[in-house]
Design a protein around this motif. Structure first.
Motif, PDB file in Angstrom:
ATOM      1  N   GLN A  91       0.819  -1.221   0.000  1.00  0.00           N
ATOM      2  CA  GLN A  91       0.000   0.000   0.000  1.00  0.00           C
ATOM      3  C   GLN A  91       0.849   1.266   0.000  1.00  0.00           C
ATOM      4  O   GLN A  91       0.426   2.313   0.485  1.00  0.00           O
ATOM      5  CB  GLN A  91      -0.936  -0.026   1.211  1.00  0.00           C
ATOM      6  N   GLY A  92       2.057   1.188  -0.550  1.00  0.00           N
ATOM      7  CA  GLY A  92       2.912   2.368  -0.587  1.00  0.00           C
ATOM      8  C   GLY A  92       3.375   2.755   0.796  1.00  0.00           C
ATOM      9  O   GLY A  92       3.719   1.924   1.618  1.00  0.00           O
ATOM     10  N   GLY A  93       3.392   4.058   1.061  1.00  0.00           N
ATOM     11  CA  GLY A  93       3.831   4.530   2.367  1.00  0.00           C
ATOM     12  C   GLY A  93       5.330   4.469   2.520  1.00  0.00           C
ATOM     13  O   GLY A  93       6.089   4.684   1.561  1.00  0.00           O
ATOM     14  N   LEU A  94       5.767   4.158   3.726  1.00  0.00           N
ATOM     15  CA  LEU A  94       7.190   4.153   4.068  1.00  0.00           C
ATOM     16  C   LEU A  94       7.747   2.739   4.107  1.00  0.00           C
ATOM     17  O   LEU A  94       7.148   1.839   4.705  1.00  0.00           O
ATOM     18  CB  LEU A  94       7.400   4.754   5.455  1.00  0.00           C
ATOM     19  N   VAL A  95       8.889   2.554   3.489  1.00  0.00           N
ATOM     20  CA  VAL A  95       9.747   1.422   3.808  1.00  0.00           C
ATOM     21  C   VAL A  95      10.776   1.910   4.829  1.00  0.00           C
ATOM     22  O   VAL A  95      11.365   2.982   4.661  1.00  0.00           O
ATOM     23  CB  VAL A  95      10.451   0.871   2.563  1.00  0.00           C
ATOM     24  N   ILE A  96      10.937   1.155   5.905  1.00  0.00           N
ATOM     25  CA  ILE A  96      11.972   1.471   6.883  1.00  0.00           C
ATOM     26  C   ILE A  96      13.083   0.448   6.731  1.00  0.00           C
ATOM     27  O   ILE A  96      12.899  -0.734   6.990  1.00  0.00           O
ATOM     28  CB  ILE A  96      11.432   1.463   8.326  1.00  0.00           C
ATOM     29  N   ASP A  97      14.226   0.925   6.257  1.00  0.00           N
ATOM     30  CA  ASP A  97      15.407   0.087   6.052  1.00  0.00           C
ATOM     31  C   ASP A  97      16.238   0.136   7.333  1.00  0.00           C
ATOM     32  O   ASP A  97      16.753   1.189   7.712  1.00  0.00           O
ATOM     33  CB  ASP A  97      16.197   0.623   4.861  1.00  0.00           C
ATOM     34  N   LEU A  98      16.364  -1.027   7.993  1.00  0.00           N
ATOM     35  CA  LEU A  98      17.049  -1.076   9.289  1.00  0.00           C
ATOM     36  C   LEU A  98      18.505  -1.534   9.175  1.00  0.00           C
ATOM     37  O   LEU A  98      19.114  -1.888  10.182  1.00  0.00           O
ATOM     38  CB  LEU A  98      16.283  -1.998  10.244  1.00  0.00           C
ATOM     39  N   SER A  99      19.067  -1.502   7.960  1.00  0.00           N
ATOM     40  CA  SER A  99      20.418  -2.020   7.773  1.00  0.00           C
ATOM     41  C   SER A  99      21.488  -1.190   8.474  1.00  0.00           C
ATOM     42  O   SER A  99      22.610  -1.667   8.687  1.00  0.00           O
ATOM     43  CB  SER A  99      20.738  -2.122   6.276  1.00  0.00           C
ATOM     44  N   ARG A 100      21.167   0.069   8.845  1.00  0.00           N
ATOM     45  CA  ARG A 100      22.156   0.880   9.568  1.00  0.00           C
ATOM     46  C   ARG A 100      22.246   0.493  11.048  1.00  0.00           C
ATOM     47  O   ARG A 100      23.211   0.885  11.725  1.00  0.00           O
ATOM     48  CB  ARG A 100      21.791   2.361   9.447  1.00  0.00           C
ATOM     49  N   MET A 101      21.281  -0.234  11.551  1.00  0.00           N
ATOM     50  CA  MET A 101      21.325  -0.681  12.947  1.00  0.00           C
ATOM     51  C   MET A 101      22.052  -2.021  12.962  1.00  0.00           C
ATOM     52  O   MET A 101      21.435  -3.095  13.017  1.00  0.00           O
ATOM     53  CB  MET A 101      19.910  -0.772  13.511  1.00  0.00           C
ATOM     54  N   ASP A 102      23.387  -1.954  12.906  1.00  0.00           N
ATOM     55  CA  ASP A 102      24.182  -3.150  12.601  1.00  0.00           C
ATOM     56  C   ASP A 102      25.313  -3.404  13.592  1.00  0.00           C
ATOM     57  O   ASP A 102      26.359  -3.923  13.235  1.00  0.00           O
ATOM     58  CB  ASP A 102      24.748  -3.045  11.189  1.00  0.00           C
ATOM     59  N   ARG A 103      25.071  -3.079  14.870  1.00  0.00           N
ATOM     60  CA  ARG A 103      26.121  -3.289  15.868  1.00  0.00           C
ATOM     61  C   ARG A 103      25.969  -4.645  16.545  1.00  0.00           C
ATOM     62  O   ARG A 103      24.862  -5.069  16.895  1.00  0.00           O
ATOM     63  CB  ARG A 103      26.100  -2.192  16.924  1.00  0.00           C
ATOM     64  N   ILE A 104      27.090  -5.330  16.729  1.00  0.00           N
ATOM     65  CA  ILE A 104      27.147  -6.515  17.583  1.00  0.00           C
ATOM     66  C   ILE A 104      27.382  -6.013  18.996  1.00  0.00           C
ATOM     67  O   ILE A 104      28.436  -5.458  19.305  1.00  0.00           O
ATOM     68  CB  ILE A 104      28.269  -7.470  17.131  1.00  0.00           C
ATOM     69  N   LEU A 105      26.402  -6.181  19.857  1.00  0.00           N
ATOM     70  CA  LEU A 105      26.435  -5.572  21.183  1.00  0.00           C
ATOM     71  C   LEU A 105      27.184  -6.431  22.194  1.00  0.00           C
ATOM     72  O   LEU A 105      27.922  -5.910  23.028  1.00  0.00           O
ATOM     73  CB  LEU A 105      25.007  -5.306  21.661  1.00  0.00           C
ATOM     74  N   GLU A 106      26.980  -7.732  22.135  1.00  0.00           N
ATOM     75  CA  GLU A 106      27.676  -8.669  23.032  1.00  0.00           C
ATOM     76  C   GLU A 106      27.874  -9.974  22.284  1.00  0.00           C
ATOM     77  O   GLU A 106      27.005 -10.395  21.517  1.00  0.00           O
ATOM     78  CB  GLU A 106      26.853  -8.948  24.299  1.00  0.00           C
ATOM     79  N   LEU A 107      29.009 -10.628  22.515  1.00  0.00           N
ATOM     80  CA  LEU A 107      29.262 -11.919  21.888  1.00  0.00           C
ATOM     81  C   LEU A 107      30.157 -12.739  22.810  1.00  0.00           C
ATOM     82  O   LEU A 107      31.249 -12.305  23.181  1.00  0.00           O
ATOM     83  CB  LEU A 107      29.922 -11.731  20.518  1.00  0.00           C
ATOM     84  N   GLY A 108      29.678 -13.926  23.169  1.00  0.00           N
ATOM     85  CA  GLY A 108      30.472 -14.813  24.017  1.00  0.00           C
ATOM     86  C   GLY A 108      29.578 -15.560  24.985  1.00  0.00           C
ATOM     87  O   GLY A 108      28.401 -15.232  25.162  1.00  0.00           O
ATOM     88  N   GLY A 109      30.149 -16.597  25.585  1.00  0.00           N
ATOM     89  CA  GLY A 109      29.390 -17.365  26.552  1.00  0.00           C
ATOM     90  C   GLY A 109      28.223 -18.115  25.947  1.00  0.00           C
ATOM     91  O   GLY A 109      27.256 -18.459  26.641  1.00  0.00           O
ATOM     92  N   THR A 111      26.142 -16.988  23.495  1.00  0.00           N
ATOM     93  CA  THR A 111      25.066 -16.157  22.944  1.00  0.00           C
ATOM     94  C   THR A 111      25.655 -14.940  22.243  1.00  0.00           C
ATOM     95  O   THR A 111      26.800 -14.558  22.477  1.00  0.00           O
ATOM     96  CB  THR A 111      24.076 -15.673  24.024  1.00  0.00           C
ATOM     97  N   ALA A 112      24.809 -14.333  21.414  1.00  0.00           N
ATOM     98  CA  ALA A 112      25.149 -13.049  20.794  1.00  0.00           C
ATOM     99  C   ALA A 112      23.946 -12.132  20.931  1.00  0.00           C
ATOM    100  O   ALA A 112      22.808 -12.536  20.663  1.00  0.00           O
ATOM    101  CB  ALA A 112      25.507 -13.226  19.322  1.00  0.00           C
ATOM    102  N   ARG A 113      24.196 -10.907  21.374  1.00  0.00           N
ATOM    103  CA  ARG A 113      23.172  -9.864  21.395  1.00  0.00           C
ATOM    104  C   ARG A 113      23.532  -8.886  20.285  1.00  0.00           C
ATOM    105  O   ARG A 113      24.620  -8.302  20.288  1.00  0.00           O
ATOM    106  CB  ARG A 113      23.130  -9.153  22.742  1.00  0.00           C
ATOM    107  N   VAL A 114      22.604  -8.723  19.333  1.00  0.00           N
ATOM    108  CA  VAL A 114      22.920  -7.932  18.145  1.00  0.00           C
ATOM    109  C   VAL A 114      21.755  -7.023  17.790  1.00  0.00           C
ATOM    110  O   VAL A 114      20.598  -7.304  18.114  1.00  0.00           O
ATOM    111  CB  VAL A 114      23.239  -8.847  16.937  1.00  0.00           C
ATOM    112  N   GLN A 115      22.082  -5.938  17.097  1.00  0.00           N
ATOM    113  CA  GLN A 115      21.030  -5.156  16.464  1.00  0.00           C
ATOM    114  C   GLN A 115      20.533  -5.902  15.223  1.00  0.00           C
ATOM    115  O   GLN A 115      21.235  -6.736  14.639  1.00  0.00           O
ATOM    116  CB  GLN A 115      21.545  -3.773  16.088  1.00  0.00           C
ATOM    117  N   CYS A 116      19.324  -5.570  14.827  1.00  0.00           N
ATOM    118  CA  CYS A 116      18.649  -6.333  13.779  1.00  0.00           C
ATOM    119  C   CYS A 116      19.355  -6.297  12.433  1.00  0.00           C
ATOM    120  O   CYS A 116      19.236  -7.227  11.637  1.00  0.00           O
ATOM    121  CB  CYS A 116      17.214  -5.842  13.630  1.00  0.00           C
ATOM    122  N   GLY A 117      20.119  -5.223  12.145  1.00  0.00           N
ATOM    123  CA  GLY A 117      20.730  -5.074  10.835  1.00  0.00           C
ATOM    124  C   GLY A 117      22.080  -5.748  10.674  1.00  0.00           C
ATOM    125  O   GLY A 117      22.691  -5.638   9.603  1.00  0.00           O
ATOM    126  N   VAL A 118      22.549  -6.466  11.686  1.00  0.00           N
ATOM    127  CA  VAL A 118      23.827  -7.187  11.566  1.00  0.00           C
ATOM    128  C   VAL A 118      23.698  -8.281  10.514  1.00  0.00           C
ATOM    129  O   VAL A 118      22.748  -9.071  10.530  1.00  0.00           O
ATOM    130  CB  VAL A 118      24.225  -7.792  12.916  1.00  0.00           C
TER     131      VAL A 118
END
Length: 454
Positions: A91-109, A111-118
C-alpha cells in the motif's frame, strides 16, 4: 512527486534519513519475490513513497510516531533476501530500512546480542574468531540480516542439528509497537512466537539475542548414489547418527547438480547427490555409511579450506532454486514437508506423476525435535493453474505445502491460531505495519478462525 508528508519528515530525520528518489524507492521496495512467476507480475509495480533509514532506536521511534500520526503504512526491510514479497509495500507509504542498525552488542558465553541489521555472514565470522558459530542460517547468509532472518525465515544450514527458529534458536527480542508513543517491549520464551516469521506485521524487531554453538571445523563432501531414494535414506541415517556432527545434509536428484555451474565438475552426471558439511575427521564414517546405501564419496573439501572459496551450502536450500533459475528462467519452486514415515512412497508417486517436470531436493532437518525431510522442489513452470494442480497432488498424498507463491502470512507462526493477529491488534491498532500480509483473525467473541499461507 508530491506525497504530502515528505517535507515534514525531512525536517524530522534530515536528508540522509529519508530517500525520496525513484531509484532508491524502487530498489528498496523489492525482494526476491521474482522467484515466483505468480508473485512477480502482482508485485513488480508496488512502490514505497519514501524510504526511512534510522540508525538508532531513538530515530526509529520518531519515524514510527510520525507515521502513526499521519496514518502512513510502514514496511520494514533488512537486506531484502526474502522470497514472498515480505519487504514489498503493498500500500505504498514508508519502507523502513534497518540495515544501519548493525552493531554486535555482546558476543560470548554461547550467545550473541545484536542489532537487527547485523549481517549473518559478519556475525558468523566474528563468532568463529571467538570460538563460536551460528547455530542456523539461510543460504543467503552473507547478505541476510539477523532481523530479516528471524522475521522472514524459518530454518537453514544447521537445522539438521539445531532445528528451526522456533526450536530455541531465538532467546530474546526487543520490539517496538506502532502507536503514537511506540512502546519498547522485551520479549522472551513463547511470546517470541508472535514475532518470529512475522514479516514485521506485529511489531518492529530492533535487537535480538540468539544462542551460538561451539566452533566446529567443517569438512564438505559430495556423496553420489545411483538412485534418489538411496540418497535420501542415507541422508536420514546420517542425520540421525549422533556420533557424526553435521551442519548440512542435502540430498538431490539429477539433473539438479548440473545447474551448479561453478562446481559441476564435482558431480557424476546422471547420479543423485548428497551435499554434506560434517565435522573434521568424519570422512571415514561417512564413507562407510555411504557404502551401506550403495553410494560413494565423489568429492571432498578439507576443513582447512572452509569458507576460503565457494562452499557446498551455497548450492542448497533456496540457493538451489537461484542456480537453477540462472540456467533456466522457466523454473520455479515449492516448499514442502514430506512425511518422516512415508517419504519414499511420496517420492515414488510424485516422480511417477510428474517425471522431470518436478525435480526433488531435500534438506534433512529437525523440526520440533522430529527428524524431517524438508524439501524445496523445483518445478518447470507452465501456468498458475498447473502449479496449483501440482500443489494439490502433493497435498492429496500427505506432503504439506508451505505456499511460496503468496504473500499472505500463516497467522500465528508456530503458535496457536489467531495469536499473531491478536498481537497485531494490541501492537498496531491502526493496522499500519506491513498491511495486507497477515490474514486478520476475528476479534474476541466473533468466532471463526484465521487462515493463510506461509
Amino acid at each position: 512527486m508530491a506525497i504530502g508528508w515528505e517535507k515534514d519528515m525531512l525536517d524530522l530525520v534530515g536528508d540522509e534519513g529519508l530517500l525520496l528518489d525513484a531509484g532508491s524507492r524502487t530498489r528498496l521496495s523489492k525482494d526476491y519475490y521474482w522467484y515466483s512467476p505468480v508473485l512477480e507480475p502482482k508485485l513488480r509495480e508496488k512502490l514505497a513513497d519514501g524510504v526511512a533509514l534510522p540508525s538508532t532506536e531513538e530515530e526509529l521511534v520518531k519515524v514510527l510516531s510520525f507515521a502513526y500520526r499521519r496514518s502512513i503504512p510502514v514496511t520494514v526491510r533488512g537486506a531484502g533476501t526474502g522470497n514472498y514479497g515480505q519487504a514489498v509495500p503493498l500500500q505504498g507509504g514508508l519502507v523502513i530500512d534497518l540495515s544501519r542498525m548493525d552493531r554486535i552488542l555482546e558476543l560470548g558465553g554461547g550467545t550473541a546480542r545484536v542489532q537487527c541489521g547485523v549481517k549473518l555472514g559478519t556475525l558468523e565470522r566474528r563468532a568463529r574468531e571467538a570460538g563460536w558459530e551460528l547455530r542456523i542460517y539461510p543460504s543467503t547468509f552473507m547478505k541476510a540480516t539477523v532481523g530479516g532472518f528471524v522475521c522472514g525465515g524459518s530454518g537453514g544450514i544447521g537445522s539438521v542439528t539445531w532445528g528451526n527458529l522456533w526450536d530455541g534458536n531465538v532467546l530474546e527480542a526487543v520490539v517496538y509497537t506502532m502507536e503514537a508513543e511506540p512502546r519498547r517491549l522485551v520479549v522472551r520464551e513463547r511470546e517470541l512466537y508472535d514475532y518470529i516469521h512475522n514479516y514485521g506485521t506485529t511489531g518492529i524487531v530492533t535487537e535480538l539475542v540468539i544462542p551460538l554453538a561451539p566452533r566446529t571445523e567443517w569438512m564438505q563432501s559430495v556423496v553420489q548414489f545411483p538412485e534418489l531414494a538411496w540418497a535420501v535414506q542415507f541422508g536420514e541415517t546420517l542425520a540421525a547418527d549422533g556420533s557424526i556432527a553435521k551442519r548440512l545434509v542435502s540430498p538431490m536428484e539429477w539433473p539438479i547438480p548440473a545447474y551448479f555451474t561453478p562446481i559441476v565438475s564435482r558431480f557424476q552426471p546422471g547420479e543423485a547427490a548428497v551435499l554434506l558439511e560434517t565435522a573434521d575427521g568424519t570422512s571415514e564414517a561417512v564413507r562407510r555409511l555411504a557404502e551401506d546405501f550403495g553410494g560413494r564419496i565423489g568429492h571432498a573439501t578439507e576443513a582447512a579450506e572452509y569458507r576460503k572459496s565457494i562452499g557446498l551450502s551455497d548450492f542448497t536450500w533456496n540457493h538451489t532454486t537461484l542456480w537453477a533459475l540462472k540456467s533456466d528462467p522457466g523454473i520455479t519452486y515449492l516448499q514442502a514437508g514430506f512425511s518422516p514415515a512415508d517419504y519414499l512412497e511420496q517420492i515414488r508417486m510424485i516422480k511417477a506423476a510428474f517425471g522431470s517436470e518436478v525435480l526433488l531436493h531435500f534438506e534433512w532437518i529437525r523440526s520440533g525435535g522430529v527428524l524431517t525431510p524438508s524439501s524445496l522442489p523445483l518445478v518447470h513452470y507452465r501456468s498458475e493453474e498447473r502449479l496449483y494442480e501440482i500443489i494439490a497432488f502433493f497435498e492429496q498424498h500427505g506432503v504439506r505445502i508451505y505456499d511460496p507463491h503468496t504473500w499472505v502470512l500463516a497467522d500465528g507462526g508456530r503458535g496457536e491460531a489467531g495469536s499473531m493477529s491478536r498481537r497485531k491488534r494490541l501492537n498496531d491498532p491502526r493496522g499500519l505495519l506491513n498491511p495486507g500480509k497477515l490474514t486478520a483473525a476475528p476479534a474476541e467473541g466473533e468466532g471463526g478462525a484465521a487462515h493463510g499461507h506461509g
